[in-house]
Motif scaffolding. Structure first.
Motif, PDB file in Angstrom:
ATOM      1  N   VAL A 296       0.859  -1.144   0.032  1.00  0.00           N
ATOM      2  CA  VAL A 296       0.053  -0.124   0.019  1.00  0.00           C
ATOM      3  C   VAL A 296       0.810   1.093  -0.125  1.00  0.00           C
ATOM      4  O   VAL A 296       1.871   1.349   0.818  1.00  0.00           O
ATOM      5  CB  VAL A 296      -0.828  -0.040   1.230  1.00  0.00           C
ATOM      6  N   GLN A 297       0.691   2.163  -0.870  1.00  0.00           N
ATOM      7  CA  GLN A 297       1.486   3.452  -0.967  1.00  0.00           C
ATOM      8  C   GLN A 297       0.848   4.145   0.069  1.00  0.00           C
ATOM      9  O   GLN A 297      -0.323   4.612  -0.054  1.00  0.00           O
ATOM     10  CB  GLN A 297       1.505   3.988  -2.402  1.00  0.00           C
ATOM     11  N   VAL A 298       1.558   4.797   1.030  1.00  0.00           N
ATOM     12  CA  VAL A 298       1.278   5.641   1.895  1.00  0.00           C
ATOM     13  C   VAL A 298       1.914   7.173   1.641  1.00  0.00           C
ATOM     14  O   VAL A 298       2.748   7.244   1.451  1.00  0.00           O
ATOM     15  CB  VAL A 298       1.798   5.435   3.360  1.00  0.00           C
ATOM     16  N   HIS A 299       0.856   8.080   1.438  1.00  0.00           N
ATOM     17  CA  HIS A 299       1.147   9.391   1.205  1.00  0.00           C
ATOM     18  C   HIS A 299       0.848  10.311   2.239  1.00  0.00           C
ATOM     19  O   HIS A 299      -0.173  10.622   2.478  1.00  0.00           O
ATOM     20  CB  HIS A 299      -0.145   9.682  -0.022  1.00  0.00           C
ATOM     21  N   LEU A 300       1.920  10.820   2.652  1.00  0.00           N
ATOM     22  CA  LEU A 300       2.020  11.747   3.828  1.00  0.00           C
ATOM     23  C   LEU A 300       1.999  13.198   3.242  1.00  0.00           C
ATOM     24  O   LEU A 300       2.765  13.446   2.328  1.00  0.00           O
ATOM     25  CB  LEU A 300       2.967  11.442   4.867  1.00  0.00           C
ATOM     26  N   PRO A 301       1.532  14.008   4.092  1.00  0.00           N
ATOM     27  CA  PRO A 301       1.917  15.511   3.961  1.00  0.00           C
ATOM     28  C   PRO A 301       3.343  15.880   3.758  1.00  0.00           C
ATOM     29  O   PRO A 301       4.204  15.261   4.436  1.00  0.00           O
ATOM     30  CB  PRO A 301       1.165  16.318   4.737  1.00  0.00           C
ATOM     31  N   VAL A 302       4.004  16.795   2.803  1.00  0.00           N
ATOM     32  CA  VAL A 302       5.111  17.185   2.630  1.00  0.00           C
ATOM     33  C   VAL A 302       5.444  18.730   3.148  1.00  0.00           C
ATOM     34  O   VAL A 302       6.465  19.031   3.703  1.00  0.00           O
ATOM     35  CB  VAL A 302       5.732  17.157   1.416  1.00  0.00           C
ATOM     36  N   ASP A 303       4.284  19.286   3.265  1.00  0.00           N
ATOM     37  CA  ASP A 303       4.394  20.677   3.595  1.00  0.00           C
ATOM     38  C   ASP A 303       2.974  20.821   4.436  1.00  0.00           C
ATOM     39  O   ASP A 303       2.132  20.385   4.076  1.00  0.00           O
ATOM     40  CB  ASP A 303       4.510  21.705   2.631  1.00  0.00           C
ATOM     41  N   SER A 304       3.152  22.047   5.099  1.00  0.00           N
ATOM     42  CA  SER A 304       1.785  22.275   6.034  1.00  0.00           C
ATOM     43  C   SER A 304       1.638  23.852   6.070  1.00  0.00           C
ATOM     44  O   SER A 304       2.602  24.759   5.899  1.00  0.00           O
ATOM     45  CB  SER A 304       2.328  21.876   7.427  1.00  0.00           C
ATOM     46  N   VAL A 305       0.373  24.097   6.168  1.00  0.00           N
ATOM     47  CA  VAL A 305       0.042  25.519   6.590  1.00  0.00           C
ATOM     48  C   VAL A 305       0.209  25.615   8.243  1.00  0.00           C
ATOM     49  O   VAL A 305      -0.397  25.320   8.939  1.00  0.00           O
ATOM     50  CB  VAL A 305      -1.249  26.097   6.214  1.00  0.00           C
ATOM     51  N   ILE A 306       1.308  26.467   8.683  1.00  0.00           N
ATOM     52  CA  ILE A 306       1.418  26.484  10.087  1.00  0.00           C
ATOM     53  C   ILE A 306       1.122  27.679  10.696  1.00  0.00           C
ATOM     54  O   ILE A 306       0.995  28.821  10.013  1.00  0.00           O
ATOM     55  CB  ILE A 306       3.052  26.174  10.358  1.00  0.00           C
ATOM     56  N   ALA A 307       0.674  27.792  11.799  1.00  0.00           N
ATOM     57  CA  ALA A 307       0.100  28.886  12.584  1.00  0.00           C
ATOM     58  C   ALA A 307       0.585  29.045  13.917  1.00  0.00           C
ATOM     59  O   ALA A 307       1.173  28.235  14.606  1.00  0.00           O
ATOM     60  CB  ALA A 307      -1.577  28.946  12.711  1.00  0.00           C
ATOM     61  N   ASP A 308       0.713  30.328  14.450  1.00  0.00           N
ATOM     62  CA  ASP A 308       1.421  30.764  15.622  1.00  0.00           C
ATOM     63  C   ASP A 308       0.361  30.563  16.714  1.00  0.00           C
ATOM     64  O   ASP A 308       0.653  30.839  18.014  1.00  0.00           O
ATOM     65  CB  ASP A 308       2.116  31.957  15.659  1.00  0.00           C
ATOM     66  N   SER A 309      -0.931  30.478  16.476  1.00  0.00           N
ATOM     67  CA  SER A 309      -1.856  30.025  17.329  1.00  0.00           C
ATOM     68  C   SER A 309      -3.139  29.429  16.637  1.00  0.00           C
ATOM     69  O   SER A 309      -3.251  29.313  15.437  1.00  0.00           O
ATOM     70  CB  SER A 309      -2.494  31.242  18.198  1.00  0.00           C
TER      71      SER A 309
END
Ligand code: AMP
Length: 433
Positions: A296-309
């Protein structure tokens, strides 16, 4: 000419029961007879002329402060089954729960839904103030073909949730044929959803429940490939049994939402203040190993929208999923991740979606979930089969208007998850056996 023998009492001839020719594996239903497993009776297998159907529906609908129905979806969903029975020349007794009453609480009375049922179905239902007892029995006995009787909230009696046999037997006296059309409660062994079935020789699934089972079957036993599951949402722990059960049935596993970060941390990444279940890291690695073993090919995120809160007012930026600075948290998938996910979805023939890719309730972090919705809608337009199910993904699909652009939106969150976990649903087993 072959006969399919299923159950003690039924012989279903090849000519009649087309349903037998469509091979239905009922997820989670264990039975000793393979043919039985493949033959699901629905309302189409009966002619209801002169018969009274006792239907377990799910009219657990939201009411406003004036006790008016605010969303009639569940009533509309039961309409085809009710109509088929009435058109055959039968009569209908409807039973349901509403909310979680402690005894006889007025605000949970099903009398508040009578006018909505009349409006949706086009027949004014009669209503009785209870669901068992002499008065109820008399009202049921008096019912003429074409008429509907709606019973009072089943959960006014604690025997309903307790699965009490005497209570179920009393309910069973109100109809000739038992029909279960309430998927939302099919995972509960309650009197009206499960126990009552044993008192009927003639019992079947309504259209809604049959469609739910058929849709899940299509995902879990598909011959078409690739099959892709998108699992998002908050935690790994709440999805672990689902993941373990579906690994044998899928080709791609897309992981998103909060559970991403437990995987990333386990793989040695830096996740800042993102949501994490530290004690589930080993489990996450095990899942990845098992998936690899099963191809099974697992596809994890490579980037994120990150927030300081964790707020709509937060400062945000895009960051690599495994390089999130302290004080920042990943609240949505990033653009590169979306490109990867979209490419997988585009190639998929069967898609299961459970759980949002980010904190979709806040506009700032809803893009991933919306774009995934678009990708699934496009794939569906191009011939893929897509099933969306489980609490928050259904809410997301509704919020962003994808409801009519996917193949099927499941109505039963808990029931669907249990089916995906491979569990036997008592409400389904009671009719199949
Ligand atoms: P579940 O009920 O497990 O499907 O979780 C749904 C919830 O997960 C939603 O309320 C989302 O806001 C939340 N969620 C999704 N992504 C994240 C994330 N990256 N961090 C925190 N919560 C998330």
């Amino acid at each position: 000419m072959p006969f399919y023998i299923f159950g003690k009492n039924y012989i279903c001839k090849q000519g009649k029961a087309l349903i037998c020719l469509y091979k239905w594996e009922i997820p989670g239903v264990k039975t000793t007879n393979k043919q039985q497993n493949n033959c699901m009776k629905t309302v189409d297998d009966f002619n209801f002329k002169g018969k009274q159907a006792l239907i377990r529906v799910d009219f657990n609908v939201p009411l406003d402060k004036d006790l008016k129905v605010t969303d009639a979806n569940r009533i509309e969903a039961a309409k085809p089954t009710i109509e088929k029975i009435l058109e055959d020349g039968g009569s209908v007794v409807l039973m349901s729960h509403l909310g979680r009453p402690e005894g006889r609480e007025e605000k949970f009375s099903l009398k508040h839904v009578v006018s909505k049922v009349a409006e949706v179905v086009g027949v004014e239902p009669k209503f009785v103030n209870d669901c068992i007892g002499d008065e109820v029995k008399a009202a049921a006995d008096d019912l003429e073909p074409g008429e509907i009787l709606l019973l009072e909230n089943l959960r006014y009696h604690k025997e309903e949730k307790a699965g009490d046999e005497d209570f179920a037997k009393k309910l069973s006296e109100l109809g000739d044929i038992y029909v279960n059309d309430a998927f939302g409660t099919a995972h509960r062994a309650h009197a009206s959803t499960t126990v009552v079935a044993k008192f009927f020789e003639d019992k079947c699934f309504g259209y809604l429940l049959a469609k739910e089972i058929k849709s899940l079957d299509k995902v879990l036993h598909s011959k078409e490939k690739p099959v892709t599951a998108v699992l998002g949402g908050a935690k790994v722990s709440s999805k672990i049994t689902v993941i373990e059960n579906i690994l044998d049935k899928i080709d791609n596993l897309i992981i998103g939402g909060g559970m991403t970060y437990t995987f990333i941390l386990a793989k040695g990444g830096k996740i800042g203040n993102s949501l994490v279940e530290e004690d589930k890291q080993e489990l996450a690695l095990e899942i990845l190993k098992k998936a690899e073993e099963k191809n099974v090919q697992v596809h994890l995120p490579v980037d994120s929208v990150i927030a300081d809160s964790f707020s709509e007012e937060a400062n945000t930026k895009i960051e690599k999923v495994d390089a999130i600075p302290d004080g920042w948290m990943g609240l949505d998938v990033g653009p590169d991740t979306l490109k990867n996910f979209e490419a997988v979805i585009k190639e998929s023939k069967i898609i299961l979606w459970n759980g949002p890719l980010g904190v979709f309730e806040m506009d700032k972090f809803s893009k991933g979930t919306i774009e995934l919705g678009h990708a699934i809608a496009n794939a569906t337009k191009n011939g893929a089969f897509s099933l969306v199910g489980g609490g928050d993904s259904v809410a997301a699909v509704k919020k962003f208007g994808f409801e009519d652009k996917v193949s099927y939106v499941s109505t039963g969150g808990g029931a669907m998850l249990e089916m995906l976990e491979g569990k036997s649903l008592p409400g389904i087993a009671a009719i199949s056996q």
